[in-house]
Design a protein around this motif. Structure first.
Motif, short mmCIF file in Angstrom:
data_model
loop_
_atom_site.label_atom_id
_atom_site.label_comp_id
_atom_site.label_asym_id
_atom_site.label_seq_id
_atom_site.Cartn_x
_atom_site.Cartn_y
_atom_site.Cartn_z
N SER A 197 8.97 7.38 4.35
CA SER A 197 7.64 7.97 4.34
C SER A 197 6.59 6.91 4.03
CB SER A 197 7.56 9.10 3.31
OG SER A 197 7.76 8.58 2.01
N LEU A 198 5.35 7.24 4.34
CA LEU A 198 4.26 6.33 4.06
C LEU A 198 4.14 6.06 2.56
CD1 LEU A 198 1.99 4.76 5.47
CD2 LEU A 198 0.50 6.74 5.11
N ARG A 199 4.43 7.06 1.79
CA ARG A 199 4.36 6.92 0.32
C ARG A 199 5.40 5.91 -0.17
NH1 ARG A 199 5.14 11.84 -4.08
NH2 ARG A 199 4.90 10.54 -5.96
N GLU A 200 6.62 5.98 0.41
CA GLU A 200 7.67 5.05 0.00
C GLU A 200 7.33 3.61 0.39
OE1 GLU A 200 11.03 6.63 1.96
OE2 GLU A 200 11.52 8.06 0.36
N VAL A 201 6.70 3.46 1.56
CA VAL A 201 6.31 2.12 2.00
C VAL A 201 5.31 1.50 1.03
CG1 VAL A 201 5.14 0.81 3.81
CG2 VAL A 201 6.79 2.59 4.43
N PHE A 202 4.26 2.26 0.69
CA PHE A 202 3.26 1.75 -0.24
C PHE A 202 3.85 1.53 -1.63
CE2 PHE A 202 0.13 3.35 2.89
CZ PHE A 202 -0.71 2.24 2.93
N CYS A 231 4.39 -6.37 -5.37
CA CYS A 231 3.19 -7.07 -5.83
C CYS A 231 3.13 -7.16 -7.35
CB CYS A 231 1.94 -6.35 -5.31
SG CYS A 231 1.72 -6.47 -3.52
N CYS A 232 3.65 -6.14 -8.02
CA CYS A 232 3.57 -6.10 -9.48
C CYS A 232 4.75 -6.77 -10.17
CB CYS A 232 3.46 -4.65 -9.96
SG CYS A 232 1.93 -3.84 -9.44
#
Length: 778
Positions: free
Chosen positions: A83-88, A95-96
């Motif tokens: 899902s798009l949520r998992e990608v982000f 990044c963190c």
């Protein structure tokens, strides 16, 4: 596709195959005999795949004919549904995340110089970088002042451009061998922007007010002409325009870099760059003619700039300052002789090239100072060069709407020229180059320099070549060369105040030689690619005749147009299998090309999309020699003949009253049996021997929805006349489009993994009445 069944019972198996005692019968023979005898032979278990070729068993590990759908069903990995949520979420976690390795990677990405200096070898690399930096710095001084004049700015601005942006590129750039700073093309474009703003000021402000306060004291009174000719902007306004331009160009480049759009330079071909730089060189050389002749002419800009410039030159050529012309000729002769006959001829023997530009500058400055060229011979000189660093200030951003187009043009051209040169150097010396980081580096350099009276900068071809040939190892050489410029800015700049402008113009003109001589590459470009030849010529022509901006825009438009032309002129070529190989090639170009009777194999070497769909259909029909509409018309005509012939036979039947003898009229078509006339219905085989068309899609990188519709139309049209069309070697992207457009719902069994598979099934379809092509294991 036929079912090929196997059943292994032991280390060797019995294979049933059709056998014909006549020589030469088989699948490839259209006159295959119907009297077949099934014989059994032994096949090794290791030969798990076997089928018939020319009536003989082939069992040399050849693959079974396989459709693309079955192949994908058997071997394609399942798609991971994310899902798009998992990608982000994954991106955010990466990044963190914090670790030593990640910190080093971030530092190496943001500051490439850190990675280079971390592995720097002081004993081996530092001496080479020092020598190289000094050599390039010597070139940087005269070129910086000369190119600043080309940008309609004071010479000292060229020294600023050779120092401040170079520091930023040293920190952020990924190339180790390019020399950045002032460049002729960017200087000319900057001068064009200043000329546009000058026109705005001239229209909105009193001419006398500006001209009286801005005429250089070194200008000779006799060459000024009228007040309109003397109209120039004050230096502070011109520097403000240059600063604003540098800031906006830098901001644009940083934005492109952050958006990872470094690939945009791929749309600027070598032919386009060659034609543009050659045309620009003509503009640069033309702009220096007035300084070489020592005459004053009004600044021309806009359409037909070169034509208007030479018009003014010839009108005032009688005002030529002879001492200025003599100095220019002497300087150009010295520069040419040393650069071409000494530095180039003895390039391998000289550790560093003779710094003839600096020598000419020093010689011109000394002689001008000793003999007072300015007052005695009215030779225009550089004039006041302020000592010390420029005071940081904000760009003015006045009249940005006037040169908004030039912002993007300069941003792309400066980066394209620089990154192409950097890529060449990186390839020669075997290290990687990040085009997006290069965008950020050049953009940051332009933004930083905009606060210190700089205009946009780029990489110089001539200085970069010297930096590489002088043995430079890293970008530390650029730091050393900029240090030399700093010394001039802070302490010894005033020594060059007596330097004649014509000396700097002579340096510019001689430096353009390599760009002008790109004309000599045209015969080779013509032999290599006709399209590249016309791109080069069109770009150069319109750059010279119209303007630099228009030349680039027209060149880009024409370049894109040629891409469309190439796809529309794409070739649908016939193909046949080369004997004793697995390769299919054009039978008109290769020997031993064996054609299959009744099968037309063709290849298409272009994307199939909205611009060339009709072209594809036309060329497919022309290459195969099969036009569905033409065959349909022929069938209709034959049917009408048969109907008329049947009526004649019915009349004959009535006369003979039920006679069962064969009709004497058109006996091959109509027969009378049991008192009834039987009519033979014409088919496609009576007109056209082709029963299958196989299209090689291996060279088709993509199709769009229009291409899929065209393909479906082709298969439908040919199926109506009993001709099957198969596709082979379809790429994944093409398959996805066919799947999305529901093409596969009807024609999935018409797509095969290889040409051999498609041909084998084509042969089986036609000969299925006589025998089963596949091998049956028992």
């Amino acid at each position: 596709m036929p079912c090929l069944s196997t059943e292994i019972v032991s280390s060797e198996v019995m294979v049933k195959m059709p056998y014909d005692d006549q020589q030469g019968t088989g699948v490839d023979n259209p006159a295959f005999s119907s009297s077949l005898i099934m014989s059994e032979i032994k096949v090794e278990k290791t030969d798990s795949h076997a089928f018939i070729d020319n009536g003989k068993l082939t069992s040399s590990h050849q693959a079974l004919p396989t459709t693309e759908a079955k192949f994908r069903n058997d071997f394609l990995l399942p798609k991971e549904e994310t899902s798009l949520r998992e990608v982000f979420s994954d991106k955010f976690k990466k990044c963190c995340s914090c670790s030593k390795e990640r910190c080093n990677k971030i530092i190496d990405t943001l500051l490439p110089c850190y990675k280079v200096l971390r592995k720097y070898n002081l004993k081996l690399d530092l001496p080479n970088d020092i020598i190289c930096g000094l050599t390039v710095g010597i070139m940087q001084l005269p070129q910086g002042m000369a190119y600043a004049m080309l940008a309609e700015l004071p010479p000292v601005v060229g020294l600023y451009v050779s120092f401040f942006p170079v520091l930023i590129y040293f920190l952020l750039g990924t190339s180790r061998h390019i020399s950045t700073g002032t460049v002729a093309v960017i200087s000319l474009l900057t001068g064009s922007v200043i000329a546009k703003i000058t026109e705005v000021y001239k229209n909105n402000t009193g001419v006398d007010k500006l001209s009286n306060s801005s005429i250089n004291a070194n200008d000779t009174g006799g060459s000024l002409g009228n007040a309109q000719d003397a109209f120039v902007l004050p230096d502070d306004i011109k520097i403000g325009i240059a600063m604003s331009l540098s800031f906006l160009v830098g901001f644009t480049q940083i934005a492109l870099g952050l958006l990872r759009l470094g690939f945009v330079t791929t749309y600027i071909s070598d032919a386009l760059v060659g034609g543009f730089t050659t045309g620009t060189a003509v503009h640069v050389g033309t702009s220096q003619v007035k300084n070489i002749l020592g005459i004053k002419i009004p600044r021309t800009d806009g359409l037909f700039q070169i034509i208007n410039t030479y018009k003014y030159i010839f009108e005032r050529i009688v005002q030529t300052n002879i001492p200025t012309l003599v100095i220019s000729i002497i300087c150009m002769a010295l520069l040419y002789i040393v650069k071409e006959q000494v530095n180039q001829r003895f390039k391998k023997k000289l550790k560093i090239p003779v710094p003839i530009e600096l020598c000419v500058v020093i010689l011109g400055t000394v002689t001008s100072y000793v003999w007072n060229f300015n007052k005695r011979f009215r030779v225009q000189i550089v004039g006041d060069i302020p000592a010390g660093m420029p005071t940081p200030s904000y760009p003015s951003f006045q009249h940005v709407d006037v040169y908004i187009t030039e912002i993007f043009i300069i941003a792309i051209i400066s980066f394209a020229q620089s990154v192409s040169l950097a890529a060449l150097m990186a390839k020669r010396h075997n290290y990687s180059l990040d085009s997006n980081q290069e965008l950020i580096a050049f953009g940051a350099g332009n933004v930083f320099g905009s606060f210190f009276s700089c205009y946009p900068y780029a990489a110089s071809v001539s200085r970069s070549s010297v930096q590489e040939s002088a043995g430079g190892k890293t970008q530390l050489a650029s730091l050393i060369s900029s240090s030399m410029v700093l010394i001039v800015i802070l302490w010894i700049g005033y020594l060059f105040e007596s330097l004649p402008n014509c000396v700097l113009s002579a340096i510019i003109v001689v430096a353009l030689k390599s760009l002008i001589l790109q004309f000599l590459e045209l015969p080779q470009i013509w032999r290599t690619s006709k399209y590249d030849f016309f791109i080069w010529v069109v770009t150069c022509f319109f750059t010279v005749i119209l303007h630099v901006d228009y030349g680039l825009i027209i060149g880009l438009g024409f370049s894109f147009f040629t891409v469309v032309i190439r796809t529309q002129r794409a070739v649908v070529s016939p193909m046949s299998k080369i004997s004793d190989t697995e390769v299919y090639r054009d039978p008109n170009k290769y020997t031993k090309a064996k054609q299959k009777p009744g099968i037309k194999i063709v290849g298409f070497n272009s994307p199939l999309y909205f611009a060339n769909g009709d072209v594809f259909v036309t060329k497919l029909q022309r290459t195969t020699g099969v036009k569905p509409e033409k065959i349909k018309k022929q069938l209709r005509r034959m049917t009408m003949k048969h109907i008329l012939s049947r009526k004649d036979n019915l009349s004959a039947e009535e006369k003979t009253k039920g006679s069962s003898t064969e009709s004497a009229t058109d006996a091959s078509i109509n027969t009378v049996m049991n008192g009834k006339v039987e009519s033979y219905t014409p088919t496609r085989a009576d007109i056209c021997p082709v029963h299958h068309i196989v299209i090689d899609f291996s060279a088709v990188p993509f199709i769009d929805t229009v291409g899929a519709k065209v393909l479906k139309q082709v298969l439908d049209e040919y199926s109506k006349i009993d001709i099957k069309v198969f596709l082979a070697c379809v790429a994944d992207d093409v398959w996805s489009v066919l799947e999305t457009t529901k093409f596969l719902e009807k024609y999935s069994d018409h797509i095969f993994t290889t040409l051999d598979s498609a041909v084998a099934i084509s042969l089986h379809d036609e000969d299925n009445k006589d025998f089963h092509c596949a091998v049956t294991y028992i």
